[in-house]
Write an enzyme that holds these catalytic residues in place. Structure first.
Site, PDB file in Angstrom:
ATOM      1  N   SER A 152      93.940  54.938 -63.090  1.00 49.54           N
ATOM      2  CA  SER A 152      92.693  54.559 -63.759  1.00 49.54           C
ATOM      3  C   SER A 152      91.921  53.642 -62.823  1.00 49.54           C
ATOM      4  O   SER A 152      92.507  53.007 -61.933  1.00 49.54           O
ATOM      5  CB  SER A 152      93.003  53.816 -65.063  1.00 49.54           C
ATOM      6  OG  SER A 152      91.861  53.165 -65.585  1.00 49.54           O
ATOM      7  N   TYR A 165      97.739  46.815 -69.083  1.00 51.07           N
ATOM      8  CA  TYR A 165      97.209  48.131 -68.711  1.00 51.07           C
ATOM      9  C   TYR A 165      96.795  48.136 -67.246  1.00 51.07           C
ATOM     10  O   TYR A 165      97.130  49.067 -66.498  1.00 51.07           O
ATOM     11  CB  TYR A 165      96.022  48.471 -69.607  1.00 51.07           C
ATOM     12  CG  TYR A 165      95.497  49.872 -69.420  1.00 51.07           C
ATOM     13  CD1 TYR A 165      96.171  50.965 -69.958  1.00 51.07           C
ATOM     14  CD2 TYR A 165      94.326  50.102 -68.707  1.00 51.07           C
ATOM     15  CE1 TYR A 165      95.697  52.257 -69.796  1.00 51.07           C
ATOM     16  CE2 TYR A 165      93.844  51.386 -68.538  1.00 51.07           C
ATOM     17  CZ  TYR A 165      94.525  52.459 -69.082  1.00 51.07           C
ATOM     18  OH  TYR A 165      94.053  53.739 -68.903  1.00 51.07           O
TER      19      TYR A 165
END
Length: 278
Positions: A152, A165
């Site tokens: 990501s 995350y």
């Protein structure tokens, strides 16, 4: 696997592929696109019903598919996944897409519970480590194929209140870069995907700690979010061209370049922006 007239191999054409987290979002899009390219796909997901739904979509797209349940945080289940794939294909997989992941956020470091850290890292990072650990020796022995790891822009974007995350995706990025170096010259490619907003359910129910920030995130998804199918196509085309990095959106590229050119200034700006929006 077809030869590419422009050099190299078209790894994603008629490939035997394994996709984790194939029950929705980017994982489902990868599975369907691989099917559209004439492939056979093992659709793996912790949710068996969603995996079966994806099989139907792959078949409708022109491919062949088989569904299986797998919790990527458990090494024995990933090993079983690899064995199931070899049995169904009659040989090792050509392409492995380590996609399974979850989104979490909302609290600063020190307030976020350690249970959240363990859950996110177990799935987002250890799940990819397990996939690479199990499948890499098989691909190396075959002398061809590719591993696609879904990271990501969070890997380098350092958004506050998303620490677990961010760390998980930064780990996936570093793992992919290391693996690419180790597999150089073996015939096995590595590609790491680093998108920003994608229209999936990964952040469903996830709050980053304030109504203003959540609303800003929703707007970003509506304005700049790309469809999973587009991301999957772009990434698989990059696999065919032997690309390591896939940074598909303009804002992701902007973050990537800003962080590399002005790392300290970027980090300060990210914190200031979060406090202003909050």
């Amino acid at each position: 696997m077809r030869l590419n007239p422009f050099g190299g191999s078209r790894r994603t054409q008629q490939a035997d592929a394994v996709v984790t987290g194939a029950g929705s979002g980017i994982g489902r899009a990868f599975a369907v696109e691989l099917g559209r390219r004439g492939g056979r796909v093992i659709c793996s997901d912790i949710d068996a019903e969603r995996a079966r739904e994806t099989v139907e979509l792959v078949t409708a797209a022109g491919g062949k598919a088989f569904d299986t349940s797998c919790d990527v945080s458990r090494i024995e289940q990933v090993e079983a996944l690899a064995n199931t794939a070899e049995q169904w294909f009659g040989k090792p997989a050509d392409i492995v897409v380590n996609n399974a992941g979850i989104g979490r956020g909302g609290e600063v470091i020190g307030d976020a519970p350690l249970s959240e850290w363990h859950q996110v890292l177990d799935i987002n990072l250890w799940g990819v480590i397990h996939g690479c650990h199990v499948f890499t020796p098989r691909l190396r022995a075959a002398g061809h194929g590719a591993i696609v790891n879904v990271a990501s822009a969070a890997a380098f974007g350092v958004a506050p209140r998303m620490a677990a995350y961010n760390v998980s995706k930064a780990g996936v990025l570093a793992l992919s870069e290391t693996l690419a170096a180790e597999l150089s010259g073996t015939g096995v490619g590595v590609t790491v995907l680093c998108p920003t907003a994608v229209k999936t359910n990964i952040l469903e129910g996830v709050s980053v700690g304030s109504e203003a920030l959540d609303e800003w995130g929703d707007r970003l998804l509506r304005w700049t979010g790309r469809e999973p199918a587009s991301i999957a196509r772009t990434t698989l085309d990059a696999v065919d061209h032997g690309q390591l990095y896939v940074v598909p959106q303009f804002e992701a590229k902007l973050i990537w370049q800003s962080k590399r050119l002005l790392p300290q200034q970027y980090t300060r700006a990210a914190g200031l922006l979060e406090r202003l929006v909050r």
